[in-house]
Write an enzyme that holds these catalytic residues in place. Structure first.
Site, short mmCIF file in Angstrom:
data_model
loop_
_atom_site.label_atom_id
_atom_site.label_comp_id
_atom_site.label_asym_id
_atom_site.label_seq_id
_atom_site.Cartn_x
_atom_site.Cartn_y
_atom_site.Cartn_z
N ASP A 36 -7.29 61.76 -71.29
CA ASP A 36 -6.96 63.16 -71.50
C ASP A 36 -6.89 63.91 -70.20
O ASP A 36 -7.48 63.51 -69.22
CB ASP A 36 -8.12 63.81 -72.27
N LYS A 58 -3.65 65.99 -73.07
CA LYS A 58 -3.60 67.05 -74.06
C LYS A 58 -3.90 68.42 -73.46
O LYS A 58 -4.99 68.95 -73.62
CB LYS A 58 -4.58 66.74 -75.20
N MET A 171 -12.52 76.80 -75.89
CA MET A 171 -11.10 77.10 -76.15
C MET A 171 -10.90 78.57 -76.53
O MET A 171 -10.09 78.88 -77.39
CB MET A 171 -10.57 76.21 -77.30
N1 SAH Z 1 -14.94 67.52 -76.03
C1 SAH Z 1 -15.00 68.54 -75.02
C2 SAH Z 1 -14.40 69.85 -75.48
C3 SAH Z 1 -12.93 69.75 -75.78
S1 SAH Z 1 -12.24 71.27 -76.29
C4 SAH Z 1 -16.46 68.73 -74.60
O1 SAH Z 1 -17.36 68.18 -75.23
O2 SAH Z 1 -16.70 69.40 -73.61
C5 SAH Z 1 -11.62 71.89 -74.77
C6 SAH Z 1 -12.43 73.09 -74.35
O3 SAH Z 1 -13.65 72.66 -73.80
C7 SAH Z 1 -11.79 73.91 -73.25
O4 SAH Z 1 -10.88 74.85 -73.76
C8 SAH Z 1 -12.99 74.60 -72.65
O5 SAH Z 1 -13.40 75.71 -73.42
C9 SAH Z 1 -14.05 73.54 -72.78
N2 SAH Z 1 -14.21 72.75 -71.55
C10 SAH Z 1 -14.16 71.42 -71.44
N3 SAH Z 1 -14.42 71.02 -70.17
C11 SAH Z 1 -14.64 72.16 -69.48
C12 SAH Z 1 -14.96 72.44 -68.13
N4 SAH Z 1 -15.11 71.48 -67.22
N5 SAH Z 1 -15.13 73.73 -67.77
C13 SAH Z 1 -15.00 74.72 -68.66
N6 SAH Z 1 -14.68 74.51 -69.95
C14 SAH Z 1 -14.52 73.26 -70.36
#
Ligand code: SAH
Length: 513
Positions: A36, A58, A171
């Site tokens: 991803d 994605k 998100m």
């Molecule tokens: N599975 C992922 C989340 C996926 S949804 C997890 O557990 O972190 C994607 C959202 O995750 C983004 O829109 C943001 O809100 C958040 N996100 C993921 N990685 C991030 C990062 N390094 N910094 C800030 N937000 C992050």
């Protein structure tokens, strides 16, 4: 046929080292890695030789691969008997659609395992200095999607507004205004602290804070963009005390590393540990000479030698390789004194079991010569294994005062590979030049480190003299005098020279800047 299997792997929030050992093991044995956008692309270099890479990229609006195609591809590859590593940002089950992928595999009878990861919802807050719970501030936390489909979204705002725990929205940047408004309407105080954490745990992490009432204005002003976590709650206040990540010495600094790829890992790892971003541009690689006759015949009568002089780590490695190959070991060096230039050379010798007898104060040939000159007698036999293209100074001056055997054992040549997305590829000089120029033009580099004269020479060869001006505004750091002199000769502006010819000293120079 070999039975295939899918590993749904959490890649953690971004920081390279926030990956589990289990995830690493899966990546290393995978035949196919499907990744991803949010997973750190550096992990791809963990793939074994011949591993296939599929970008499922994605991005929230421009899907490279729609979800059903991702499901299809991972299932198909596993059905072909392959080990598939499906690498997802954060944790696979936290808004990661890992559940759907698992169901799809289950329905097709395909073997799978899920490897949890550090979710950004928790790890991201941690790196921003925010504890998700705290005895004095929050006794629960709630992770909520901020991806609201329409006016009649599925969230129960009345309930959310009344929760006393920490609220974390993923998100949600595009809906920040709505989130803040709805929470206040449902009873959350307008003074509730809010943090917006972008690119959490990455070198470019940025955090803005405010209260519920003003946060939307602040976000507009600061141009906050995804990926961002929205944190609502009193725990945000602890950031003042707990912000260890952004306080590290190299935080936010983007540092280019030009040394040979086989030698850059230590420097790269140090940069990352101190919070910087390392950009690898290997300029040189070490090519062992095929003809080692001189070295081999010296080794054959090594007990007749009085001194061996090592001027680089490479010379040490090659010498010992040949020593063992000729059926000898350390004991053959019992009567030989060993001289070494440079801290790394000394360290590598130590690892081989040799404590160097002579190490000049300054890591340059001239300084070593000054020490040797005093002790060498005309009849002393001295072995000097060096690079074919090393400077002549040491050879010429030793030759005059003792019986010198000069063995050219390797050559530094221009590196022709490049590392994109963690994958190494052979690139033409033209391609490498275009990439380097683009990095410089996009202002993506703050410092460039030169750890030897040859890194400077080959860097300029890759850049091309016509692009010299593109280095303006970039701080060029040299490891020592000889390197600086070469840089100036090539027309480069030496911003700072590290006080000692050591990697530590180069990094200190940058962090003090
Ligand atoms: N599975 C992922 C989340 C996926 S949804 C997890 O557990 O972190 C994607 C959202 O995750 C983004 O829109 C943001 O809100 C958040 N996100 C993921 N990685 C991030 C990062 N390094 N910094 C800030 N937000 C992050």
């Amino acid at each position: 046929m070999k039975k295939g299997k899918v590993y749904l792997i959490g890649a953690g929030p971004g920081d390279y080292k926030l990956l589990t050992l289990k995830a690493l093991e899966c990546l290393q044995k995978a035949d196919v890695i499907v990744y991803d956008r949010l997973a750190n692309s550096e992990y791809l270099k963990q793939g074994k030789a011949g591993c296939e890479y599929i970008d499922a990229g994605k991005a929230s609006s421009n899907h490279t691969l729609p979800q059903d195609e991702i499901n299809e591809v991972i299932a198909r590859k596993a059905a072909e008997g392959k080990i598939v590593a499906r690498l997802k940002g954060g944790d696979p089950y936290v808004f990661g659609r890992g559940g759907e992928e698992g169901e799809y595999l289950y329905e097709r009878g395909i073997d799978f395992e899920v490897v949890p990861g550090v979710t950004s919802a928790i790890g991201g807050l941690c790196y921003a200095g925010i504890p998700i719970t705290h005895r004095d501030a929050a006794s629960s936390f709630h992770v909520i999607t901020g991806h609201l489909k329409d006016e009649n979204d599925e969230l129960d705002w009345d309930v959310l507004g009344k929760l006393k725990g920490t609220l974390v929205f993923l998100m949600g940047v595009a809906n920040l205004n709505k989130i803040a408004t709805k929470l206040m309407a449902a009873g959350k105080s307008k003074d509730t602290p809010v943090a917006l954490i972008s690119w959490a745990t990455c070198y470019n992490q940025s955090v803005v804070t405010g209260n519920l009432e003003e946060i939307y204005e602040i976000a507009l002003r600061e141009g906050v963009k995804p990926p961002t976590l929205i944190v609502v709650g009193d725990v945000v206040r602890y950031r003042e005390k707990l912000n260890f990540f952004e306080n590290r010495p190299l935080f936010g600094k983007r540092i280019m590393v030009t040394r040979a790829r086989t030698q850059s890992s230590q420097l790269v790892s140090r940069i990352q540990d101190e919070g910087g971003r390392a950009i690898e541009l290997p300029t040189i690689s070490i090519k062992e000479n095929e003809d080692q006759t001189v070295l081999k015949s010296a080794i054959a009568q090594i007990d007749t030698y009085n001194y061996i002089v090592f001027t680089s780590q490479n010379a040490v490695e090659i010498f010992f390789k040949n020593l063992l190959e000729s059926g000898k070991d350390l004991r053959a060096l019992g009567n030989v004194k060993v001289a070494a230039i440079g801290a790394i050379t000394e360290k590598v010798l130590r690892e081989k079991g040799i404590l160097a007898d002579i190490v000049p104060e300054k890591a340059v040939a001239e300084s070593l010569y000054t020490s040797l000159e005093k002790m060498l007698r005309k009849e002393d036999k001295v072995l000097l294994p060096q690079a074919t293209n090393a400077r002549d100074f040491l050879r010429d001056s030793l030759d005059k005062i003792c019986e010198l055997t000069y063995a050219t054992v390797y050559e530094t040549v221009m590196d022709t590979q490049t590392s994109i997305n963690g994958l190494e590829e052979v690139k033409s000089l033209e391609e490498r030049r275009t990439e380097l120029v683009a990095l410089l033009e996009n202002k993506e580099v703050d410092y460039i480190t030169f750890t030897s004269a040859s890194t400077a020479t080959y860097f300029m060869e890759i850049l091309g003299c016509e692009n010299l001006l593109k280095l303006e505004g970039v701080k060029l750091i040299s490891i020592g005098e000889i390197t600086s002199a070469k840089m100036r000769e090539l027309g480069m502006n030496v911003y700072k020279q590290s006080p000692e010819a050591k990697i530590e000293s180069v990094l200190e120079t940058i962090s003090n800047d």
